[in-house]
Write an enzyme that holds these catalytic residues in place. Structure first.
Site, mmCIF file in Angstrom:
data_model
loop_
_atom_site.group_PDB
_atom_site.id
_atom_site.type_symbol
_atom_site.label_atom_id
_atom_site.label_comp_id
_atom_site.label_asym_id
_atom_site.label_seq_id
_atom_site.Cartn_x
_atom_site.Cartn_y
_atom_site.Cartn_z
ATOM 1 N N ASN A 39 41.238 -12.813 1.136
ATOM 2 C CA ASN A 39 40.051 -12.088 1.579
ATOM 3 C C ASN A 39 39.964 -11.926 3.095
ATOM 4 O O ASN A 39 39.190 -11.122 3.584
ATOM 5 C CB ASN A 39 38.792 -12.792 1.070
ATOM 6 C CG ASN A 39 38.798 -14.272 1.344
ATOM 7 O OD1 ASN A 39 39.689 -14.980 0.886
ATOM 8 N ND2 ASN A 39 37.832 -14.752 2.106
ATOM 9 N N THR A 80 20.808 -15.081 -21.077
ATOM 10 C CA THR A 80 20.635 -13.659 -21.394
ATOM 11 C C THR A 80 21.474 -12.817 -20.449
ATOM 12 O O THR A 80 21.471 -13.035 -19.238
ATOM 13 C CB THR A 80 19.138 -13.276 -21.279
ATOM 14 O OG1 THR A 80 18.414 -14.082 -22.202
ATOM 15 C CG2 THR A 80 18.909 -11.810 -21.599
ATOM 16 N N GLY A 101 31.979 -13.825 -8.745
ATOM 17 C CA GLY A 101 33.276 -14.453 -8.528
ATOM 18 C C GLY A 101 33.166 -15.965 -8.396
ATOM 19 O O GLY A 101 34.019 -16.709 -8.893
ATOM 20 N N THR A 102 32.131 -16.428 -7.727
ATOM 21 C CA THR A 102 31.981 -17.866 -7.506
ATOM 22 C C THR A 102 31.826 -18.603 -8.833
ATOM 23 O O THR A 102 32.469 -19.636 -9.070
ATOM 24 C CB THR A 102 30.768 -18.138 -6.595
ATOM 25 O OG1 THR A 102 30.994 -17.460 -5.352
ATOM 26 C CG2 THR A 102 30.553 -19.613 -6.353
ATOM 27 N N GLN A 152 39.366 -10.164 -4.662
ATOM 28 C CA GLN A 152 39.638 -9.113 -3.668
ATOM 29 C C GLN A 152 40.602 -8.058 -4.190
ATOM 30 O O GLN A 152 40.615 -6.932 -3.709
ATOM 31 C CB GLN A 152 40.210 -9.724 -2.381
ATOM 32 C CG GLN A 152 39.210 -10.500 -1.560
ATOM 33 C CD GLN A 152 38.142 -9.618 -0.889
ATOM 34 O OE1 GLN A 152 38.325 -8.420 -0.693
ATOM 35 N NE2 GLN A 152 37.024 -10.227 -0.564
ATOM 36 N N CYS A 186 31.725 -15.442 4.179
ATOM 37 C CA CYS A 186 31.302 -16.787 3.789
ATOM 38 C C CYS A 186 31.453 -17.781 4.925
ATOM 39 O O CYS A 186 30.811 -18.826 4.921
ATOM 40 C CB CYS A 186 32.104 -17.278 2.613
ATOM 41 S SG CYS A 186 32.015 -16.156 1.250
ATOM 42 N N SER A 196 35.003 -9.777 -9.473
ATOM 43 C CA SER A 196 33.599 -9.626 -9.112
ATOM 44 C C SER A 196 33.293 -8.152 -8.847
ATOM 45 O O SER A 196 33.988 -7.508 -8.048
ATOM 46 C CB SER A 196 33.326 -10.469 -7.850
ATOM 47 O OG SER A 196 31.972 -10.421 -7.513
ATOM 48 N N ALA A 197 32.255 -7.620 -9.520
ATOM 49 C CA ALA A 197 31.998 -6.172 -9.491
ATOM 50 C C ALA A 197 31.640 -5.651 -8.099
ATOM 51 O O ALA A 197 31.949 -4.509 -7.763
ATOM 52 C CB ALA A 197 30.871 -5.847 -10.475
ATOM 53 N N HIS A 198 30.999 -6.492 -7.262
ATOM 54 C CA HIS A 198 30.529 -5.950 -5.980
ATOM 55 C C HIS A 198 31.646 -5.730 -4.966
ATOM 56 O O HIS A 198 31.409 -5.212 -3.879
ATOM 57 C CB HIS A 198 29.411 -6.819 -5.392
ATOM 58 C CG HIS A 198 29.827 -8.114 -4.782
ATOM 59 N ND1 HIS A 198 29.898 -8.284 -3.416
ATOM 60 C CD2 HIS A 198 30.162 -9.299 -5.322
ATOM 61 C CE1 HIS A 198 30.266 -9.528 -3.160
ATOM 62 N NE2 HIS A 198 30.428 -10.170 -4.300
HETATM 63 N N1 PLP Z 1 36.901 -15.169 -4.191
HETATM 64 C C1 PLP Z 1 37.222 -14.337 -3.193
HETATM 65 C C2 PLP Z 1 38.661 -14.135 -2.825
HETATM 66 C C3 PLP Z 1 36.223 -13.647 -2.497
HETATM 67 O O1 PLP Z 1 36.549 -12.831 -1.505
HETATM 68 C C4 PLP Z 1 34.861 -13.861 -2.884
HETATM 69 C C5 PLP Z 1 33.767 -13.205 -2.146
HETATM 70 O O2 PLP Z 1 33.871 -12.932 -0.970
HETATM 71 C C6 PLP Z 1 34.590 -14.728 -3.945
HETATM 72 C C7 PLP Z 1 35.634 -15.377 -4.569
HETATM 73 C C8 PLP Z 1 33.196 -14.998 -4.404
HETATM 74 O O3 PLP Z 1 32.726 -13.890 -5.150
HETATM 75 P P1 PLP Z 1 31.159 -13.653 -5.341
HETATM 76 O O4 PLP Z 1 30.640 -13.166 -4.019
HETATM 77 O O5 PLP Z 1 31.073 -12.586 -6.390
HETATM 78 O O6 PLP Z 1 30.558 -14.922 -5.771
#
Ligand code: PLP
Length: 375
Positions: free
Chosen positions: A151, A237, A70-71, A179, A324, A199-201
């Protein structure tokens, strides 16, 4: 066995996703860019995952680009769009006051490098008013970025409404749906978004895999330069096993989302009811138009750290605000933007339920919080 109630930070990998990924960690070892059969098998895995992930958000596979999470997707969307729009003399960015640091800090960095930045406020429920977004627009607005779901408190934003007004003005619209994706139905056409991060996780897929959806008509500069992967847009890759896992997790989430939403909504409601008569408890975020699994609350006179440690010792893993910001000395910018006094914000914790949360774990958690509060 401790109970995991921190699904908004990250989720456990679904066993079905692990099974789908396993061959790509071992025998299907090729580089998708290689012409031999190993490479082509890996390429087919990536292609299928692109289709599966596109289906989760109503996109076409050619609009889906895999990233490292996601970042990266947020950084790419904002930096790539800002760079492209600067060529047309547009140097103004609009965002909200409650974004994740991946967006917030990127916007602030762009502001430090010559872009003007407007942060639109939110109401007490953490919601942005489309009229405030409209009022923030300028002749030189390069892009708008507003998250789909928060989040920390789970608030869903009126993305379709904001998207419609930006579409009418021809201003590119990015949403951080990290989210929301896999938890609520998302359709990039109905939402009128031009770029979307996921973001997959966050939906029982692997960590370190994300997606940036880019509308086919949108021009965006690459973030990473190098090889020709991802149609020349994102070099490096491919994380083949991770991408396959993302696709499989997207399919499971798409199919099971409806039933899961009902189950989690009921579990969160019974948790809220079980906690509501604790002396000095305050809940944050709206009652409606929210993610089902996130519940944010604080108890007067019990600092966040004290509550988190006591819960951890009792076998419950939750977080303060967001993973975070854990350990940060300052109170949550999200709660402060919602009008919560900083001292009160320092008591808030976030409980997040998910696919493997059992109802009796939620009940046991409520009993533990009540016992700690009583002490
Ligand atoms: N954006 C939101 C709203 C999130 O909650 C998060 C992760 O907590 C991210 C971005 C960042 O995603 P990633 O952990 O996959 O880098």
């Amino acid at each position: 066995m401790p109970v995991y109630l921190d699904y908004a930070a990250t989720t456990p990998l679904d066993a079905r996703v692990l099974m789908a990924m396993q061959p790509y960690l071992t025998e299907v070892c090729g580089n998708p860019s290689s012409l031999h059969c190993f490479g082509q098998a890996a390429r087919r895995g990536v292609m299928r995952a692109r289709e599966e992930t596109a289906a989760l958000i109503g996109a076409s596979p050619s609009e889906v680009f895999f990233t490292s999470g996601g970042t990266e997707s947020d950084n790419w969307a904002l930096r790539g769009l800002a760079e492209e729009r600067r060529k047309a003399g547009c140097r103004h960015i609009v965002t909200s006051a409650v974004e994740h640091p991946a967006v917030r800090e990127t916007c602030r960095d762009l502001a430090a490098h010559g872009y003007a930045l407007t942060e639109v406020p939110v109401d007490a429920a953490g919601r942005v008013a489309p009229s405030d977004v409209a009022a923030a627009l300028r002749e030189d607005t390069a892009l708008v970025t507003i998250m789909t779901a928060n989040n920390e408190v789970g608030t869903l934003q009126p993305i379709a409404e904001i998207g419609a007004l930006l579409r009418a003005r021809g201003i590119p619209f990015h949403t951080d749906a990290v989210q929301a994706a896999g938890h609520v139905p998302l359709d990039v056409e109905e939402l009128h978004v031009d770029a979307l991060s996921l973001s997959a996780h966050k939906f029982c897929g692997p960590k370190g895999v994300g997606v940036l959806y880019v509308r086919r008509t949108l021009r965006i500069a690459p973030l990473l330069y190098g090889g020709a992967q991802e149609r020349d847009m994102r070099a490096g890759t491919e994380n083949v096993a991770g991408i396959v896992g993302c696709g499989c997790a997207a399919t499971i989430a798409r199919v099971e989302m409806g039933a899961e939403d009902v189950r989690l909504r009921a579990a969160a409601a019974s948790l809220r009811t079980a906690l509501s008569d604790i002396d000095g408890i305050r809940f944050y975020g709206p009652r409606e138009e929210r993610l089902a699994g996130i519940l944010s609350f604080g108890i007067r006179d019990i600092p966040q750290d004290t509550l988190l440690i006591r819960l951890d010792l009792a076998g419950f893993a939750v977080s303060g605000g967001s993973a975070c910001s854990a350990g940060a000395a300052h109170p949550s910018h999200v709660l402060c933007a919602m009008g919560c006094p900083p001292e009160e914000a320092r008591t808030a914790i976030r409980v997040s339920l998910g696919r493997f949360t059992r109802e009796d774990d939620v009940a046991a958690f409520a009993d533990t919080v009540r016992a700690i509060a009583k002490e």
